[in-house]
Design a protein around this motif. Structure first.
Motif, PDB file in Angstrom:
ATOM      1  N   HIS A   1       0.834  -1.197   0.000  1.00 31.11           N
ATOM      2  CA  HIS A   1       0.000   0.000   0.000  1.00 31.11           C
ATOM      3  C   HIS A   1       0.870   1.249   0.000  1.00 31.11           C
ATOM      4  O   HIS A   1       1.997   1.247   0.505  1.00 31.11           O
ATOM      5  CB  HIS A   1      -0.943   0.000   1.195  1.00 31.11           C
ATOM      6  CG  HIS A   1      -2.080  -0.972   1.051  1.00 31.11           C
ATOM      7  ND1 HIS A   1      -2.948  -1.273   2.071  1.00 31.11           N
ATOM      8  CD2 HIS A   1      -2.504  -1.699  -0.019  1.00 31.11           C
ATOM      9  CE1 HIS A   1      -3.857  -2.145   1.648  1.00 31.11           C
ATOM     10  NE2 HIS A   1      -3.612  -2.422   0.388  1.00 31.11           N
ATOM     11  N   GLY A   2       0.317   2.337  -0.547  1.00 33.32           N
ATOM     12  CA  GLY A   2       1.094   3.535  -0.802  1.00 33.32           C
ATOM     13  C   GLY A   2       1.768   4.138   0.412  1.00 33.32           C
ATOM     14  O   GLY A   2       2.860   4.711   0.307  1.00 33.32           O
ATOM     15  N   ASP A   3       1.141   4.024   1.585  1.00 35.88           N
ATOM     16  CA  ASP A   3       1.736   4.615   2.782  1.00 35.88           C
ATOM     17  C   ASP A   3       2.859   3.762   3.367  1.00 35.88           C
ATOM     18  O   ASP A   3       3.471   4.138   4.373  1.00 35.88           O
ATOM     19  CB  ASP A   3       0.666   4.882   3.841  1.00 35.88           C
ATOM     20  CG  ASP A   3      -0.130   3.642   4.211  1.00 35.88           C
ATOM     21  OD1 ASP A   3      -0.346   2.783   3.340  1.00 35.88           O
ATOM     22  OD2 ASP A   3      -0.556   3.536   5.382  1.00 35.88           O
ATOM     23  N   HIS A   4       3.146   2.637   2.736  1.00 37.82           N
ATOM     24  CA  HIS A   4       4.251   1.778   3.162  1.00 37.82           C
ATOM     25  C   HIS A   4       5.404   1.774   2.148  1.00 37.82           C
ATOM     26  O   HIS A   4       6.529   1.460   2.517  1.00 37.82           O
ATOM     27  CB  HIS A   4       3.750   0.349   3.382  1.00 37.82           C
ATOM     28  CG  HIS A   4       2.777   0.237   4.515  1.00 37.82           C
ATOM     29  ND1 HIS A   4       3.098  -0.300   5.739  1.00 37.82           N
ATOM     30  CD2 HIS A   4       1.484   0.635   4.615  1.00 37.82           C
ATOM     31  CE1 HIS A   4       2.047  -0.245   6.542  1.00 37.82           C
ATOM     32  NE2 HIS A   4       1.048   0.318   5.874  1.00 37.82           N
ATOM     33  N   ILE A   5       5.114   2.117   0.904  1.00 36.11           N
ATOM     34  CA  ILE A   5       6.151   2.117  -0.130  1.00 36.11           C
ATOM     35  C   ILE A   5       6.491   3.520  -0.614  1.00 36.11           C
ATOM     36  O   ILE A   5       7.387   3.701  -1.441  1.00 36.11           O
ATOM     37  CB  ILE A   5       5.734   1.248  -1.340  1.00 36.11           C
ATOM     38  CG1 ILE A   5       4.496   1.833  -2.042  1.00 36.11           C
ATOM     39  CG2 ILE A   5       5.488  -0.190  -0.901  1.00 36.11           C
ATOM     40  CD1 ILE A   5       4.114   1.114  -3.335  1.00 36.11           C
ATOM     41  N   GLY A   6       5.810   4.551  -0.084  1.00 35.10           N
ATOM     42  CA  GLY A   6       5.977   5.908  -0.597  1.00 35.10           C
ATOM     43  C   GLY A   6       7.352   6.500  -0.386  1.00 35.10           C
ATOM     44  O   GLY A   6       7.735   7.446  -1.079  1.00 35.10           O
ATOM     45  N   GLY A   7       8.115   5.960   0.575  1.00 31.31           N
ATOM     46  CA  GLY A   7       9.444   6.500   0.844  1.00 31.31           C
ATOM     47  C   GLY A   7      10.572   5.765   0.167  1.00 31.31           C
ATOM     48  O   GLY A   7      11.751   6.062   0.425  1.00 31.31           O
ATOM     49  N   LEU A   8      10.262   4.829  -0.728  1.00 29.54           N
ATOM     50  CA  LEU A   8      11.322   4.071  -1.392  1.00 29.54           C
ATOM     51  C   LEU A   8      12.165   4.940  -2.317  1.00 29.54           C
ATOM     52  O   LEU A   8      13.367   4.712  -2.467  1.00 29.54           O
ATOM     53  CB  LEU A   8      10.717   2.911  -2.202  1.00 29.54           C
ATOM     54  CG  LEU A   8      10.253   1.699  -1.397  1.00 29.54           C
ATOM     55  CD1 LEU A   8       9.449   0.753  -2.286  1.00 29.54           C
ATOM     56  CD2 LEU A   8      11.432   0.977  -0.770  1.00 29.54           C
TER      57      LEU A   8
ATOM     58  N   THR B   1      13.228   9.158  -8.860  1.00 27.09           N
ATOM     59  CA  THR B   1      14.040   8.178  -9.597  1.00 27.09           C
ATOM     60  C   THR B   1      15.223   7.652  -8.787  1.00 27.09           C
ATOM     61  O   THR B   1      15.776   6.610  -9.122  1.00 27.09           O
ATOM     62  CB  THR B   1      14.589   8.791 -10.896  1.00 27.09           C
ATOM     63  OG1 THR B   1      15.401   9.930 -10.577  1.00 27.09           O
ATOM     64  CG2 THR B   1      13.447   9.221 -11.815  1.00 27.09           C
ATOM     65  N   THR B   2      15.599   8.344  -7.725  1.00 24.86           N
ATOM     66  CA  THR B   2      16.766   7.947  -6.939  1.00 24.86           C
ATOM     67  C   THR B   2      16.320   7.171  -5.708  1.00 24.86           C
ATOM     68  O   THR B   2      15.516   7.676  -4.909  1.00 24.86           O
ATOM     69  CB  THR B   2      17.565   9.179  -6.480  1.00 24.86           C
ATOM     70  OG1 THR B   2      17.930   9.949  -7.628  1.00 24.86           O
ATOM     71  CG2 THR B   2      18.819   8.753  -5.725  1.00 24.86           C
TER      72      THR B   2
END
Length: 310
Positions: free
Chosen positions: A141-148, A154-155
């Motif tokens: 879910h977006g609130d778990h992967i948003g900081g990748l 892109t970095t």
């Protein structure tokens, strides 16, 4: 008869300005109000491991029953809220990635809504993104992967890390044409390894299938020197509405019946074993215990149990 000495007279005169001030208009503080404030990190020991919860963000939401207890009556929702001193018209959401330092590797569980919020909490905790060795995603879910990914999109935020997630979860989202997954996860695919139920991202940490909230949602059990901790991610999304009433449906649960069954199973285990847990959306610092209560569980926030040295 009372004799008024020169000393008494001087003291009485000195007290006059103070007495006058008591009847003057109320003083106005020179310091301006700063607004609501919460800490950005919380750290404790678990055996030989060090665990740090990170507040990557928090926000107030309206109309909570549009998200929690969607299958409950308005009357029951209001009654449970009132019994727990909660407003019925607002809720506060917390987003809490977790760092586990095993002494050999620094492991980050989930990455928050954005890199900015997670990195701010890490900075407050004295940790840099380059120090993260492993990033474990409980689900996509977006609130778990948003900081990748960093602000440029892109970095990679955690340039030195390898990545771990459940195979079922990754396989589902890889075929879902999901914008968040395609933007944040897909560019890192060659750095991922995939787990099944019972797999281990690093020594001392074990994955446990907790499907329902998402197709391959995982929780993780951390163990060091005989002490255990569960990282439950989104198994329960609210400390009252999801724990006291595990059968109450949550809007974001993909399979609502499976999610309810998983809540009962996972928190039944945590209650029976009397171990602490970190819940991603629990009130920060997101650390507590549960005990059986009726058909559900009562959340007991941790106080000093895990703060003591030795």
């Amino acid at each position: 008869m009372t004799t008024l000495t020169r000393r008494h007279a001087l003291l009485s005169a000195a007290a006059l300005p103070f007495a006058a001030s008591l009847t003057a208009s109320p003083a106005v503080a020179k310091a301006q109000p700063q607004g609501v404030s919460v800490p950005l990190h919380n750290r404790f020991k678990l055996g030989a491991f060090e665990v740090t919860t990170l507040l990557s963000g928090t926000r107030t939401g309206d109309k909570p029953q549009e998200t929690f207890g969607t299958n409950a009556s308005a009357e029951d929702f209001a009654a449970l809220s009132a019994a727990n001193f909660l407003p019925v018209d607002k809720s506060q959401n917390f987003f809490t990635p977790t760092l586990v330092n095993t002494g050999a590797e620094l492991v980050l569980f989930d990455t928050g809504l954005s890199a900015e919020g997670t990195l701010a909490a890490m900075t407050a905790a004295g940790i840099t993104p380059e120090q993260v060795d492993v990033v474990v995603l409980t689900h996509m879910h977006g609130d778990h992967i948003g900081g990748l990914m960093g602000a440029d999109g892109t970095t990679p935020t955690f340039a030195n890390a390898r990545y771990v997630t459940g195979a079922a979860e990754h396989n589902y989202w890889a075929g879902a044409a999901n914008e968040g997954f395609d933007k944040n996860v897909k560019p890192l695919n060659d750095k991922f390894t995939f787990l099944e139920d019972g797999g281990s991202p690093v020594s001392g940490i074990t994955a446990m299938a907790a499907f329902g909230h998402s197709p391959g949602h995982m929780v993780y059990v951390v163990e060091s020197n005989g002490q255990r901790l569960a990282i439950t991610a989104d198994t329960a999304n609210h400390y009252v509405w999801s724990l006291q009433k595990p059968e109450w449906e949550v809007r974001f649960d993909a399979d609502k019946a499976a999610a309810a069954a998983t809540r009962k199973q996972v928190f039944g285990m945590i209650a029976a074993d009397r171990i602490p847990f970190i819940g991603y959306h629990m009130p920060f610092p997101a650390l507590g215990f549960v005990e059986p209560l009726g058909d559900g569980f009562r959340y007991v926030p941790a106080s000093y149990q895990l703060m003591m040295e030795g």
